[in-house]
Each structure stands twice: as structure tokens, then as C-alpha cells.
Design a protein around this motif. Structure first.
Motif, PDB file in Angstrom:
ATOM      1  N   THR A  21       0.833  -1.198   0.000  1.00 18.10           N
ATOM      2  CA  THR A  21       0.000   0.000   0.000  1.00 18.10           C
ATOM      3  C   THR A  21       0.874   1.257   0.000  1.00 18.10           C
ATOM      4  OG1 THR A  21      -0.141  -0.093   2.404  1.00 18.10           O
ATOM      5  CG2 THR A  21      -1.938  -1.131   1.169  1.00 18.10           C
ATOM      6  N   LYS A  22       0.241   2.377  -0.259  1.00 22.80           N
ATOM      7  CA  LYS A  22       0.959   3.647  -0.395  1.00 22.80           C
ATOM      8  C   LYS A  22       1.523   4.141   0.937  1.00 22.80           C
ATOM      9  CE  LYS A  22      -1.538   5.113  -4.540  1.00 22.80           C
ATOM     10  NZ  LYS A  22      -2.390   6.165  -5.166  1.00 22.80           N
ATOM     11  N   ILE A  23       2.270   5.228   0.876  1.00 20.02           N
ATOM     12  CA  ILE A  23       2.996   5.673   2.073  1.00 20.02           C
ATOM     13  C   ILE A  23       2.083   6.285   3.149  1.00 20.02           C
ATOM     14  CG2 ILE A  23       3.683   7.859   0.927  1.00 20.02           C
ATOM     15  CD1 ILE A  23       6.287   7.739   2.627  1.00 20.02           C
ATOM     16  N   VAL A  52      -1.502   9.028   7.221  1.00 18.49           N
ATOM     17  CA  VAL A  52      -0.958   8.230   8.326  1.00 18.49           C
ATOM     18  C   VAL A  52       0.197   7.422   7.752  1.00 18.49           C
ATOM     19  CG1 VAL A  52      -1.435   6.383   9.997  1.00 18.49           C
ATOM     20  CG2 VAL A  52      -3.240   8.021   9.412  1.00 18.49           C
ATOM     21  N   LEU A  53       1.360   7.455   8.408  1.00 20.17           N
ATOM     22  CA  LEU A  53       2.539   6.768   7.849  1.00 20.17           C
ATOM     23  C   LEU A  53       2.371   5.244   7.865  1.00 20.17           C
ATOM     24  CD1 LEU A  53       5.465   6.724   6.775  1.00 20.17           C
ATOM     25  CD2 LEU A  53       6.243   6.806   9.159  1.00 20.17           C
ATOM     26  N   ASN A  54       2.674   4.621   6.732  1.00 22.82           N
ATOM     27  CA  ASN A  54       2.683   3.173   6.580  1.00 22.82           C
ATOM     28  C   ASN A  54       3.966   2.637   7.222  1.00 22.82           C
ATOM     29  OD1 ASN A  54       2.991   0.577   5.588  1.00 22.82           O
ATOM     30  ND2 ASN A  54       2.531   1.103   3.457  1.00 22.82           N
ATOM     31  N   LYS A  55       3.820   1.805   8.249  1.00 25.15           N
ATOM     32  CA  LYS A  55       4.993   1.332   8.999  1.00 25.15           C
ATOM     33  C   LYS A  55       5.947   0.518   8.113  1.00 25.15           C
ATOM     34  CE  LYS A  55       6.324  -0.682  13.417  1.00 25.15           C
ATOM     35  NZ  LYS A  55       6.113  -1.821  14.307  1.00 25.15           N
ATOM     36  N   ALA A  56       5.381  -0.181   7.130  1.00 24.37           N
ATOM     37  CA  ALA A  56       6.233  -0.993   6.240  1.00 24.37           C
ATOM     38  C   ALA A  56       7.223  -0.113   5.473  1.00 24.37           C
ATOM     39  CB  ALA A  56       5.375  -1.802   5.276  1.00 24.37           C
ATOM     40  N   VAL A  57       6.811   1.126   5.151  1.00 26.28           N
ATOM     41  CA  VAL A  57       7.712   2.041   4.443  1.00 26.28           C
ATOM     42  C   VAL A  57       8.886   2.399   5.356  1.00 26.28           C
ATOM     43  CG1 VAL A  57       7.937   4.352   3.440  1.00 26.28           C
ATOM     44  CG2 VAL A  57       5.875   2.978   2.990  1.00 26.28           C
ATOM     45  N   LEU A  58       8.556   2.738   6.587  1.00 22.82           N
ATOM     46  CA  LEU A  58       9.599   3.090   7.561  1.00 22.82           C
ATOM     47  C   LEU A  58      10.575   1.927   7.729  1.00 22.82           C
ATOM     48  CD1 LEU A  58      10.642   5.047   9.803  1.00 22.82           C
ATOM     49  CD2 LEU A  58       9.139   3.827  11.388  1.00 22.82           C
ATOM     50  N   GLU A  59      10.037   0.717   7.855  1.00 23.41           N
ATOM     51  CA  GLU A  59      10.899  -0.440   8.100  1.00 23.41           C
ATOM     52  C   GLU A  59      11.798  -0.739   6.900  1.00 23.41           C
ATOM     53  OE1 GLU A  59       8.557  -3.675   9.625  1.00 23.41           O
ATOM     54  OE2 GLU A  59       8.135  -2.586  11.485  1.00 23.41           O
ATOM     55  N   LYS A  60      11.253  -0.599   5.688  1.00 27.25           N
ATOM     56  CA  LYS A  60      12.090  -0.851   4.503  1.00 27.25           C
ATOM     57  C   LYS A  60      13.167   0.233   4.369  1.00 27.25           C
ATOM     58  CE  LYS A  60       9.074  -3.912   2.052  1.00 27.25           C
ATOM     59  NZ  LYS A  60       9.218  -4.940   1.040  1.00 27.25           N
ATOM     60  N   ALA A  61      12.809   1.467   4.672  1.00 29.14           N
ATOM     61  CA  ALA A  61      13.801   2.550   4.596  1.00 29.14           C
ATOM     62  C   ALA A  61      14.925   2.292   5.601  1.00 29.14           C
ATOM     63  CB  ALA A  61      13.140   3.897   4.868  1.00 29.14           C
ATOM     64  N   ILE A  62      14.567   1.861   6.803  1.00 33.50           N
ATOM     65  CA  ILE A  62      15.588   1.565   7.819  1.00 33.50           C
ATOM     66  C   ILE A  62      16.447   0.377   7.372  1.00 33.50           C
ATOM     67  CG2 ILE A  62      15.961   0.753  10.200  1.00 33.50           C
ATOM     68  CD1 ILE A  62      13.479   2.389  11.022  1.00 33.50           C
ATOM     69  N   ALA A  63      15.801  -0.636   6.773  1.00 31.98           N
ATOM     70  CA  ALA A  63      16.550  -1.810   6.309  1.00 31.98           C
ATOM     71  C   ALA A  63      17.593  -1.393   5.273  1.00 31.98           C
ATOM     72  CB  ALA A  63      15.602  -2.855   5.722  1.00 31.98           C
ATOM     73  N   VAL A  64      17.210  -0.497   4.352  1.00 30.99           N
ATOM     74  CA  VAL A  64      18.166  -0.027   3.338  1.00 30.99           C
ATOM     75  C   VAL A  64      19.276   0.770   4.030  1.00 30.99           C
ATOM     76  CG1 VAL A  64      18.501   1.431   1.296  1.00 30.99           C
ATOM     77  CG2 VAL A  64      16.451  -0.001   1.471  1.00 30.99           C
ATOM     78  N   GLY A  65      18.907   1.591   5.005  1.00 31.05           N
ATOM     79  CA  GLY A  65      19.896   2.379   5.745  1.00 31.05           C
ATOM     80  C   GLY A  65      20.904   1.495   6.471  1.00 31.05           C
ATOM     81  N   LEU A  66      20.415   0.456   7.123  1.00 31.86           N
ATOM     82  CA  LEU A  66      21.331  -0.443   7.843  1.00 31.86           C
ATOM     83  C   LEU A  66      22.263  -1.156   6.864  1.00 31.86           C
ATOM     84  CD1 LEU A  66      18.914  -2.052  10.487  1.00 31.86           C
ATOM     85  CD2 LEU A  66      20.684  -0.319  10.893  1.00 31.86           C
ATOM     86  N   ALA A  67      21.701  -1.581   5.729  1.00 30.57           N
ATOM     87  CA  ALA A  67      22.512  -2.322   4.751  1.00 30.57           C
ATOM     88  C   ALA A  67      23.537  -1.422   4.061  1.00 30.57           C
ATOM     89  CB  ALA A  67      21.610  -2.984   3.718  1.00 30.57           C
ATOM     90  N   PRO A 282       5.681  13.199  14.648  1.00 33.43           N
ATOM     91  CA  PRO A 282       7.107  12.892  14.481  1.00 33.43           C
ATOM     92  C   PRO A 282       7.330  11.381  14.610  1.00 33.43           C
ATOM     93  CG  PRO A 282       6.793  14.645  16.082  1.00 33.43           C
ATOM     94  CD  PRO A 282       5.440  14.087  15.791  1.00 33.43           C
ATOM     95  N   ILE A 283       8.404  10.903  13.993  1.00 38.14           N
ATOM     96  CA  ILE A 283       8.692   9.464  13.998  1.00 38.14           C
ATOM     97  C   ILE A 283       9.748   9.185  15.055  1.00 38.14           C
ATOM     98  CG2 ILE A 283       9.508   7.525  12.595  1.00 38.14           C
ATOM     99  CD1 ILE A 283       9.016   9.547  10.156  1.00 38.14           C
ATOM    100  N   TYR A 284       9.443   8.286  15.963  1.00 40.91           N
ATOM    101  CA  TYR A 284      10.438   7.866  16.947  1.00 40.91           C
ATOM    102  C   TYR A 284      10.859   6.441  16.610  1.00 40.91           C
ATOM    103  CZ  TYR A 284      12.361   5.931  21.234  1.00 40.91           C
ATOM    104  OH  TYR A 284      13.163   5.274  22.135  1.00 40.91           O
ATOM    105  N   VAL A 285      12.140   6.256  16.394  1.00 45.99           N
ATOM    106  CA  VAL A 285      12.642   4.907  16.087  1.00 45.99           C
ATOM    107  C   VAL A 285      13.395   4.392  17.309  1.00 45.99           C
ATOM    108  CG1 VAL A 285      14.083   3.520  14.545  1.00 45.99           C
ATOM    109  CG2 VAL A 285      12.855   5.497  13.637  1.00 45.99           C
ATOM    110  N   SER A 286      12.854   3.368  17.935  1.00 45.86           N
ATOM    111  CA  SER A 286      13.503   2.835  19.140  1.00 45.86           C
ATOM    112  C   SER A 286      14.656   1.916  18.765  1.00 45.86           C
ATOM    113  CB  SER A 286      12.479   2.059  19.971  1.00 45.86           C
ATOM    114  OG  SER A 286      12.100   0.887  19.269  1.00 45.86           O
TER     115      SER A 286
END
Ligand code: ADP
Ligand code: MG
Ligand code: ZN
Length: 484
Positions: A21-23, A52-67, A282-286
Motif C-alpha cells: 500500500t501507499k505511504i 498516516v505513515l505506513n509502517k512498512a515504508v519506515l521499516e524498509k527505509a531503515i533496512a536499506v539504511g542499515l545495509a 514525528p517518527i520515533y525509532v527505538s
């Protein structure tokens, strides 16, 4: 004599994330739907609708950032980039200017000299894609399709660390490989799921300051990127050599005509009036979320390659071929897990699978057969249930095209080449009797002539026979009768 110049390149790469789904809404991101069928009040910019932010987008962006070795921003947020354009219904794009989700990463590439070089990533931010304008040349009307409006994007901004077209391609290939392995996007330049803007300047060799850069857009293949870079380097050198200045501007590359032209200069650069989007929290990433995503990261190509060498003793060439596409590596592992010999599984993937992919224009990501069915096919060949020629046919028709069980297919189409020994025996007798010339040759020491008798047997058996078995039986009979 002309001076020596150094090329300096930094890239801004947009990647469409493959979430369902969309962002900021629940609309489908599927490509190719009828115009304006994947839209709702949010992604068509209706006043009063709330994203409303799609959590899957956040998680994929973080995954790319970590990699890509980035630091993940603990407190990030979205900003509005304001501009008017008909494909942008809100009159602003939701993006991240001040606190991007990832920062300070790097990607390792191999240079032409074979050295490893780190290309630094300044940041990765999340944003939404715009809709599409469709121009109808016949009626001279332009239509707007919002299906793509709100499709999630990440923008990966590099530092100006690249020094040649080769380094740019190596960097893009490394990014694409990483993102495909993460299953975050298919990264297709020609379909727009990966888009690269090239910022390029030149300076005299040895200079510590950067020259004025241009930004080139509309690059939808590696070939176009390479040609655009070569062209832009020459254009800038010509300007400097003739005492002129490079103007900071955005240029559009026309790959068909092989030249670029100015789209807009810095003087008429827009002021986007960025400000924090008040509709989104705001987005808080734990740390827990980061660790959870880290623990889910798949094995990347380099680790896989090392493991394939260790665990399966596969040749480097095979490893290179199979790990080039995550999907092929997955199929290989599935087949081996289902009992297939590693080298045999690799052969089927490198030869028949790749041949059929080419023939049918199928991308690896679209392969629909299971590794288990490939293993089953290999087992049928090993058990001499079918010969190689039949196996190729079964692979193409049953496994590759339909993903159905090869054993079942062989049974239903009566393709088994396992023959009753008494049937084969009488056909072999017949074959020996029908080929006196070959028998004579064999008697005179020309062992190769057995091939003709094998061919006769295969023909009589309509291919449903294992040639090696037939060959063995022919030789046995010839030896018994003292011919061999
Ligand atoms: P802007 O904010 O104007 O878009 P950025 O500083 O964000 O500019 O840079 C955009 C991209 O341009 C980055 O990828 C960066 O590496 C690259 N870049 C910046 N300066 C230069 C330069 N002098 N030559 C080549 N690339 C550059
Ligand atoms: Mg920028
Ligand atoms: Zn929507």
C-alpha cells in the motif's frame, strides 16, 4: 596543451519501495491499473484528508539504511515541499528535509584498478511519489492519473565521491543489488522504480575545490547514464577551455539524440517554502525496532558467495551467475534443501533457466517455479526415469512454465524412459541386425560406430529410453558375440 581534469560526481537516487500500500493511505501501489482506480481522498489531495505513515515504508527505509552502513535517526519527521504542478494534487510533496531517516552511510564499490572504494551516503529520506500526466497527442489533451500519487519513495543522496562513469555504474549496481536482496524494490531503471540524477562537475587535477556542477535528469538506463556523463564531461571541459563558465543548472539528457539541454538554471530555482508537516506525528525509532529489523536482514550477496564456496564447493563462475539475482539464489537453495546435488541445481539454473528467461523475456523476479520441483526433476534424471532430452522438455513445459510436479507430468504424458529390459533387449537385437555396416566397423576396431546403433535404438524407442543404458546393453551383446 590542454590541462588535466578530474571528474566529480554525486548521485541522487530515487527508489520506489515495493510495499503493498501507499505511504500515507491504504491504496494499492500496484502498477498498471486503469487510471485513477488506486486513489482515495488522501492520495488525491482532498482538503481535510489526513495522512498516516505506513509502517512498512519506515521499516524498509531503515533496512536499506542499515545495509548501507547509515546511522538511523532516532527522532525524524516529515516536511512539506510546496510547489504547484497538476500531478501533485496537494500542492506540496511530503518529504524529509531537516531530519532524514538515515544519515552518514557508505557503499563499497570496486574501482577500475580493482581497489575497494567507499562511496559515502549523505542521507536517505522518505517521500511520496507524484501522479502522472498522460498526454494524448491526437486530441492534444493532457490527462492526470493519480495511481502513482503517494507511492513510497526513498531518496538516497551520495557525497560527491565518484570520479568516473564506471564508478557511478558500480555504485548503482551495488545499491540495486543490496535493495533487491532486501526485497525493498525491484530497482528497474527502465520502469522508473529506480531513477538516478547525476550531479557532475570538473576541476583541474590536484585542485582541492570543487567546480560548479550541473544536474542531469531523465536517465533510464546504465547506457544512458554512461553516455550522459561522457557528454557532460566534454561539454564542461569545452566551456572551461574556451574561457567560459559552467552554469549551475538542471539539464535533461536526450538519449536518442545524444545531447542534453538546459531545463532550468539556479537563478530560477524554486523556493519550496519547506516547513514541518503538521498533519503527521514525528517518527520515533527505538533501538528495539532497529535491532528487530537488523535481525531480519537477509544474507547479502557477498556472504552468500562465501558460503556457497565453502558449503557446496561451487565454482566461482557458478556463484557469480547464481547470486547475481536473489531469486536465482533462492531457487538454488530451495532445490538443494529438497535434496538436489548443488552443482546439478546450479547447472539447471545457469543453462536452461537462463536460456528460457531470455527467450520468454522473464525477469528473475517473475520466475514462478519452486526449487523443490527442480530437485524433483534432477531426481528423475538421476534415477534414469527420464533422459536429458526429455528432462529439458519437462523442465520447460512443466516446471518453468507451469510450476507443476515433473513426476506427475512425466506420468500423465507417459514420458518415462525407464524401459522394460526385455523390450529394450529385443529392440537392441533388432538394431544390431539392421546395422551390419556399423557392426562391421566395430569388428574392425572403430568403437565409435556404436553410436549409430544407439541412435537406431533411440529412434525405435521414440526417445523414451536412456541412451547410456542402451549403449551399455549394445556393448554387452556385441561382446557376448565376440564382435567387440
Ligand atoms: P542541493 O541541496 O542543491 O540539491 P546537495 O548539496 O544536496 O545540493 O547535493 C546534491 C547532490 O549533488 C549530492 O549528491 C552531492 O553529492 C552532489 N554534489 C554537490 N556538489 C557537487 C559538485 N561540486 N560536483 C558534483 N556533485 C556535487
Ligand atoms: Mg538535493
Ligand atoms: Zn489513497
Amino acid at each position: 596543451m590542454s590541462k588535466e581534469y578530474e571528474v566529480v560526481i554525486g548521485l541522487e537516487v530515487h527508489v520506489e519501495l515495493n510495499t503493498k500500500t501507499k505511504i500515507f493511505c491504504g491504496c494499492s501501489t500496484a502498477f498498471g491499473g486503469a487510471p485513477n482506480t488506486h486513489v482515495c481522498p488522501v492520495c488525491s489531495g482532498m482538503p481535510g484528508s489526513l495522512p498516516v505513515l505506513n509502517k512498512a515504508v519506515l521499516e524498509k527505509a531503515i533496512a536499506v539504511g542499515l545495509a548501507t552502513n547509515c546511522a538511523i535517526t532516532e527522532n525524524s519527521k516529515f516536511d512539506r515541499k510546496n510547489y504547484f504542478y497538476p500531478d501533485n494534487p496537494q500542492n506540496y510533496q511530503i518529504s524529509q528535509l531537516y531530519y532524514p531517516i538515515c544519515r552518514n552511510g557508505h557503499v563499497d564499490i570496486q574501482t577500475e584498478k580493482g581497489e575497494t572504494k567507499a562511496v559515502r551516503i549523505h542521507e536517505i529520506h522518505m517521500e511520496e511519489d507524484a501522479g502522472k500526466l498522460v498526454h494524448d497527442a491526437f486530441t492534444d489533451e493532457t490527462y492526470v492519473d493519480f495511481n502513482r500519487s503517494g507511492v513510497p519513495l526513498i531518496e538516497i543522496v551520495s557525497e560527491p565521491d565518484m570520479r568516473s562513469a564506471d564508478e557511478v555504474i558500480a555504485y548503482l549496481e551495488a545499491l540495486r543489488e543490496t535493495i533487491q536482496y532486501l526485497d525493498a524494490s525491484d530497482c528497474k531503471l527502465n520502469e522508473g522504480s529506480m531513477r538516478a540524477d547525476v550531479n557532475l562537475s570538473i576541476r583541474e587535477k590536484g585542485s582541492s575545490e570543487f567546480g560548479t556542477r550541473t544536474e542531469s535528469k531523465n536517465l533510464n538506463s546504465f547506457r544512458a547514464i554512461r553516455r550522459c556523463i561522457e557528454n557532460e564531461v566534454n561539454r564542461q571541459i569545452d566551456l572551461l577551455e574556451s574561457g567560459e563558465k559552467v552554469v549551475q543548472e538542471t539539464r535533461r539528457w536526450d538519449d536518442e539524440k545524444g545531447y542534453s539541454y538546459s531545463m532550468r538554471s539556479k537563478e530560477d530555482a524554486q523556493d519550496y517554502r519547506y516547513f514541518p508537516d503538521p498533519d503527521l506525528v514525528p517518527i520515533y525509532v527505538s533501538d528495539d525496532l532497529i535491532e528487530e529489523i537488523r535481525s531480519r536482514q537477509p544474507e547479502m550477496r557477498r556472504e552468500k558467495a562465501l558460503r556457497y564456496r565453502e558449503e557446496y564447493q561451487l565454482p566461482d563462475y557458478d556463484i557469480e551467475q547464481i547470486t547475481a539475482e536473489k531469486k536465482l539464489a533462492d531457487l538454488f537453495e530451495e532445490a538443494v534443501a529438497a535434496g538436489a546435488d548443488a552443482k546439478k541445481a546450479s547447472n539447471w539454473l545457469m543453462t536452461e533457466t537462463m536460456r528460457l528467461m531470455k527467450e520468454t523475456g522473464t525477469d528473475a523476479g517473475k520466475l514462478c517455479f519452486s526449487g523443490a520441483h527442480l530437485a524433483e526433476l534432477i531426481a528423475l534424471v538421476d534415477a534414469k526415469e527420464i533422459n536429458n532430452a526429455v528432462a529439458k522438455e519437462v523442465f520447460e513445459k512443466a516446471v518453468f512454465a507451469e510450476n507443476i510436479s515433473p513426476a506427475q507430468y512425466v506420468k500423465e504424458h507417459d514420458l518415462s524412459t525407464r524401459t522394460d529390459d526385455s523390450v529394450l533387449s529385443s529392440v537392441v537385437d533388432q538394431a544390431i541386425a539392421a546395422n551390419p555396416k556399423a557392426v562391421e566397423d566395430i569388428r574392425n576396431g572403430k568403437g565409435k560406430a556404436v553410436g549409430a546403433i544407439v541412435g537406431y535404438v533411440m529412434k525405435e524407442m521414440k526417445g523414451k529410453c536412456d541412451p547410456a543404458t542402451a549403449n551399455q546393453m549394445i556393448q554387452n551383446k556385441l561382446k557376448e558375440s565376440g564382435i567387440m
